[in-house]
Design a protein around this motif. Structure first.
Motif, PDB file in Angstrom:
ATOM      1  N   HIS A  52      22.742 -18.302   0.631  1.00  0.00           N
ATOM      2  CA  HIS A  52      22.781 -16.640   1.120  1.00  0.00           C
ATOM      3  C   HIS A  52      23.448 -16.050   1.961  1.00  0.00           C
ATOM      4  CE1 HIS A  52      18.038 -17.246   0.304  1.00  0.00           C
ATOM      5  NE2 HIS A  52      18.068 -18.149   0.953  1.00  0.00           N
ATOM      6  N   PHE A  53      24.081 -14.702   1.415  1.00  0.00           N
ATOM      7  CA  PHE A  53      25.272 -14.592   2.002  1.00  0.00           C
ATOM      8  C   PHE A  53      25.451 -13.844   3.437  1.00  0.00           C
ATOM      9  CE2 PHE A  53      27.398 -14.661  -2.967  1.00  0.00           C
ATOM     10  CZ  PHE A  53      27.664 -15.242  -2.406  1.00  0.00           C
ATOM     11  N   ALA A  54      25.884 -14.378   4.176  1.00  0.00           N
ATOM     12  CA  ALA A  54      26.196 -13.488   5.358  1.00  0.00           C
ATOM     13  C   ALA A  54      26.439 -12.041   5.587  1.00  0.00           C
ATOM     14  CB  ALA A  54      25.942 -14.064   6.292  1.00  0.00           C
ATOM     15  N   TRP A  55      26.404 -11.222   4.941  1.00  0.00           N
ATOM     16  CA  TRP A  55      27.280 -10.203   4.601  1.00  0.00           C
ATOM     17  C   TRP A  55      27.078  -9.248   6.235  1.00  0.00           C
ATOM     18  CZ3 TRP A  55      30.301 -10.167   0.937  1.00  0.00           C
ATOM     19  CH2 TRP A  55      29.907 -10.522  -0.248  1.00  0.00           C
ATOM     20  N   LYS A  56      26.146  -9.763   6.965  1.00  0.00           N
ATOM     21  CA  LYS A  56      25.942  -9.484   8.253  1.00  0.00           C
ATOM     22  C   LYS A  56      27.091  -9.422   9.176  1.00  0.00           C
ATOM     23  CE  LYS A  56      22.789  -9.703  12.967  1.00  0.00           C
ATOM     24  NZ  LYS A  56      23.920  -9.426  12.976  1.00  0.00           N
ATOM     25  N   ASN A  57      27.950 -10.656   9.255  1.00  0.00           N
ATOM     26  CA  ASN A  57      29.637 -10.197   9.805  1.00  0.00           C
ATOM     27  C   ASN A  57      29.991  -8.972  10.056  1.00  0.00           C
ATOM     28  OD1 ASN A  57      28.770 -12.997  10.472  1.00  0.00           O
ATOM     29  ND2 ASN A  57      29.736 -14.223   8.361  1.00  0.00           N
ATOM     30  N   TYR A  58      30.153  -8.831   8.439  1.00  0.00           N
ATOM     31  CA  TYR A  58      30.688  -7.467   8.336  1.00  0.00           C
ATOM     32  C   TYR A  58      30.456  -5.953   8.632  1.00  0.00           C
ATOM     33  CZ  TYR A  58      33.924  -9.806   4.461  1.00  0.00           C
ATOM     34  OH  TYR A  58      34.853 -10.874   3.786  1.00  0.00           O
ATOM     35  N   ALA A  59      29.568  -6.643   8.637  1.00  0.00           N
ATOM     36  CA  ALA A  59      28.905  -5.307   9.611  1.00  0.00           C
ATOM     37  C   ALA A  59      29.104  -4.600  10.981  1.00  0.00           C
ATOM     38  CB  ALA A  59      27.352  -5.125   8.905  1.00  0.00           C
ATOM     39  N   ASP A  60      28.533  -6.590  10.718  1.00  0.00           N
ATOM     40  CA  ASP A  60      29.073  -6.226  12.766  1.00  0.00           C
ATOM     41  C   ASP A  60      30.133  -6.138  13.413  1.00  0.00           C
ATOM     42  OD1 ASP A  60      26.178  -7.371  12.930  1.00  0.00           O
ATOM     43  OD2 ASP A  60      26.782  -9.521  13.309  1.00  0.00           O
ATOM     44  N   ALA A 225      43.190  -7.005  18.073  1.00  0.00           N
ATOM     45  CA  ALA A 225      41.522  -6.840  18.171  1.00  0.00           C
ATOM     46  C   ALA A 225      41.110  -8.149  17.744  1.00  0.00           C
ATOM     47  CB  ALA A 225      41.272  -5.402  17.437  1.00  0.00           C
ATOM     48  N   VAL A 226      41.848  -8.260  16.676  1.00  0.00           N
ATOM     49  CA  VAL A 226      41.180 -10.230  15.846  1.00  0.00           C
ATOM     50  C   VAL A 226      41.976 -11.189  16.696  1.00  0.00           C
ATOM     51  CG1 VAL A 226      41.351 -11.455  13.525  1.00  0.00           C
ATOM     52  CG2 VAL A 226      41.576  -9.476  13.643  1.00  0.00           C
ATOM     53  N   TYR A 227      42.725 -11.485  17.694  1.00  0.00           N
ATOM     54  CA  TYR A 227      43.367 -12.512  18.785  1.00  0.00           C
ATOM     55  C   TYR A 227      42.080 -12.438  19.697  1.00  0.00           C
ATOM     56  CZ  TYR A 227      45.377 -14.616  22.219  1.00  0.00           C
ATOM     57  OH  TYR A 227      45.405 -15.482  22.673  1.00  0.00           O
ATOM     58  N   ASN A 228      41.401 -10.655  20.245  1.00  0.00           N
ATOM     59  CA  ASN A 228      40.830 -11.133  21.165  1.00  0.00           C
ATOM     60  C   ASN A 228      38.976 -10.583  20.916  1.00  0.00           C
ATOM     61  OD1 ASN A 228      42.522  -9.850  23.184  1.00  0.00           O
ATOM     62  ND2 ASN A 228      42.882  -7.641  22.162  1.00  0.00           N
ATOM     63  N   MET A 229      39.235 -11.622  19.304  1.00  0.00           N
ATOM     64  CA  MET A 229      37.576 -11.786  19.617  1.00  0.00           C
ATOM     65  C   MET A 229      36.999 -13.492  19.301  1.00  0.00           C
ATOM     66  SD  MET A 229      36.913  -9.938  15.731  1.00  0.00           S
ATOM     67  CE  MET A 229      35.645 -10.929  15.685  1.00  0.00           C
ATOM     68  N   ILE A 230      38.397 -14.070  19.896  1.00  0.00           N
ATOM     69  CA  ILE A 230      38.810 -15.743  19.980  1.00  0.00           C
ATOM     70  C   ILE A 230      37.897 -15.706  21.438  1.00  0.00           C
ATOM     71  CG2 ILE A 230      39.845 -17.652  20.294  1.00  0.00           C
ATOM     72  CD1 ILE A 230      41.480 -16.652  18.166  1.00  0.00           C
ATOM     73  N   SER A 236      32.714 -17.877  17.416  1.00  0.00           N
ATOM     74  CA  SER A 236      32.036 -17.070  15.699  1.00  0.00           C
ATOM     75  C   SER A 236      32.229 -16.906  14.366  1.00  0.00           C
ATOM     76  CB  SER A 236      31.117 -15.900  16.234  1.00  0.00           C
ATOM     77  OG  SER A 236      30.635 -16.111  17.004  1.00  0.00           O
ATOM     78  N   TRP A 237      32.789 -17.791  13.762  1.00  0.00           N
ATOM     79  CA  TRP A 237      33.749 -17.839  12.967  1.00  0.00           C
ATOM     80  C   TRP A 237      33.605 -16.764  11.268  1.00  0.00           C
ATOM     81  CZ3 TRP A 237      38.301 -20.448  12.753  1.00  0.00           C
ATOM     82  CH2 TRP A 237      38.188 -21.156  14.013  1.00  0.00           C
ATOM     83  N   GLY A 238      32.187 -16.734  11.721  1.00  0.00           N
ATOM     84  CA  GLY A 238      32.032 -15.679  10.635  1.00  0.00           C
ATOM     85  C   GLY A 238      32.302 -14.528  10.566  1.00  0.00           C
ATOM     86  N   PRO A 239      32.049 -13.777  11.501  1.00  0.00           N
ATOM     87  CA  PRO A 239      32.637 -12.028  12.252  1.00  0.00           C
ATOM     88  C   PRO A 239      34.322 -12.690  12.221  1.00  0.00           C
ATOM     89  CG  PRO A 239      30.575 -12.777  13.404  1.00  0.00           C
ATOM     90  CD  PRO A 239      31.027 -14.088  12.989  1.00  0.00           C
ATOM     91  N   LEU A 240      35.085 -13.933  12.831  1.00  0.00           N
ATOM     92  CA  LEU A 240      36.283 -13.411  13.112  1.00  0.00           C
ATOM     93  C   LEU A 240      36.832 -13.546  11.449  1.00  0.00           C
ATOM     94  CD1 LEU A 240      38.899 -14.008  15.151  1.00  0.00           C
ATOM     95  CD2 LEU A 240      38.380 -16.346  14.875  1.00  0.00           C
ATOM     96  N   ALA A 241      36.460 -14.225  10.609  1.00  0.00           N
ATOM     97  CA  ALA A 241      37.301 -14.716   9.308  1.00  0.00           C
ATOM     98  C   ALA A 241      36.810 -13.073   8.704  1.00  0.00           C
ATOM     99  CB  ALA A 241      36.875 -15.988   8.676  1.00  0.00           C
ATOM    100  N   ALA A 242      35.120 -12.292   8.916  1.00  0.00           N
ATOM    101  CA  ALA A 242      35.180 -11.353   8.375  1.00  0.00           C
ATOM    102  C   ALA A 242      36.535 -10.191   9.266  1.00  0.00           C
ATOM    103  CB  ALA A 242      33.957 -10.858   8.677  1.00  0.00           C
ATOM    104  N   ALA A 243      36.798 -10.194  10.072  1.00  0.00           N
ATOM    105  CA  ALA A 243      37.603  -9.014  10.677  1.00  0.00           C
ATOM    106  C   ALA A 243      38.649  -9.459  10.171  1.00  0.00           C
ATOM    107  CB  ALA A 243      37.785  -9.091  12.454  1.00  0.00           C
TER     108      ALA A 243
END
Length: 274
Positions: A52-60, A225-230, A236-243
């Motif tokens: 199942h794909f977690a498209w929620k990562n992109y939505a978040d 902004a991506v760096y500040n997600m760490i 959270s690898w999913g949202p980080l990779a999506a960003a």
């Protein structure tokens, strides 16, 4: 085709595969992380394609309160720095090429290969004294340190390969130097202009160090902004990779659609100026 030529082509393709495959693998793995839930990202053995794909990562990521702000900041910084670099660098490259100012070209090359951190500390103190820290202007100005030498160096190489006969004919007809540059040299140099523009956009968009030092909370660009997600508490690898994928996508699409212009411009400019 002789056996030697066949072996040469096979060797070339093997070398290209060895060089390119790590980058492709890392990109595909990042895409895989972006569409998986955290339980799949932490699974062992690793799962490349989840059920199942977690498209929620992109939505978040897209629903984040500041993502649109950071995206606009990146557009403003990159767009302004690239535009100013083209306005300054193209005439400068033409002048250096026509005057055969090889020493100036060497200075431009040195400025291009000098690490940006060398300029960061004095410019940071200057912007602090001027009260500009936390605004977009310091980032735009310091990005010119990266984009202007790129544009000048590429245009020097390209203008050196353009035929002088057309310009000489325009001078005989009474054209001024500015008219020759605008109506004769620039139309011929369109491939070089495209390459300079694209590379300036790529280097400016992907710049990270300048943004993390000079930007304020409201003026950060997307790489920062991506760096500040760490976070040390939870990653959270999913949202980080999506960003990260969203940040990479504009430059990737620009490179894919303009690859012919990039190759043509770099090949033409490499004859004398590369």
């Amino acid at each position: 085709m002789s056996p030697r030529q066949v072996l040469g082509k096979i060797g070339l393709w093997c070398a290209v595969f060895i060089v390119v495959s790590p980058a492709i693998l890392f990109f595909l793995w990042m895409a895989s992380l972006s569409i998986k839930f955290e339980i799949d990202n932490a699974a062992y053995p690793p799962v490349f394609l989840p059920e199942h794909f977690a498209w929620k990562n992109y939505a978040d990521v897209l629903a984040s309160n500041r993502f649109v702000t950071y995206f606009i900041n990146s557009l403003l910084v990159t767009g302004t720095a690239t535009l100013l670099a083209m306005l300054v660098g193209v005439p400068a490259g033409y002048g250096i090429a026509r005057m055969s100012a090889h020493k100036s070209a060497v200075v431009i090359l040195i400025a291009r290969i000098t690490p940006g951190l060398s300029y960061l500390v004095p410019l940071f103190l200057l912007f602090q004294w001027l009260g500009l820290l936390g605004t977009l202007w310091p980032q735009i100005i310091i990005h010119l340190v990266v984009t202007v030498p790129i544009v000048i160096w590429i245009m020097i190489g390209y203008f050196e390969t353009t035929p002088l006969e057309l310009e000489e004919a325009a001078f005989i007809d009474g054209a001024t130097r500015w008219q020759v540059f605008w109506h004769v040299a620039l139309p011929i140099a369109r491939p070089g202009l495209a390459v300079a523009f694209i590379l300036a956009v790529i280097f400016s968009w992907n710049n990270f160090v300048f943004g993390i030092v000079l930007a304020g909370r409201e003026t950060r660009t997307l790489p920062v902004a991506v760096y500040n997600m760490i976070s040390f508490d939870q990653l959270s690898w999913g949202p980080l990779a999506a960003a990260a994928l969203i940040v990479t996508l504009p430059v990737l699409l620009l490179t894919v659609f303009a690859q012919r212009q990039i190759v043509a411009g770099l090949t033409a400019g490499a004859v004398k100026g590369g």
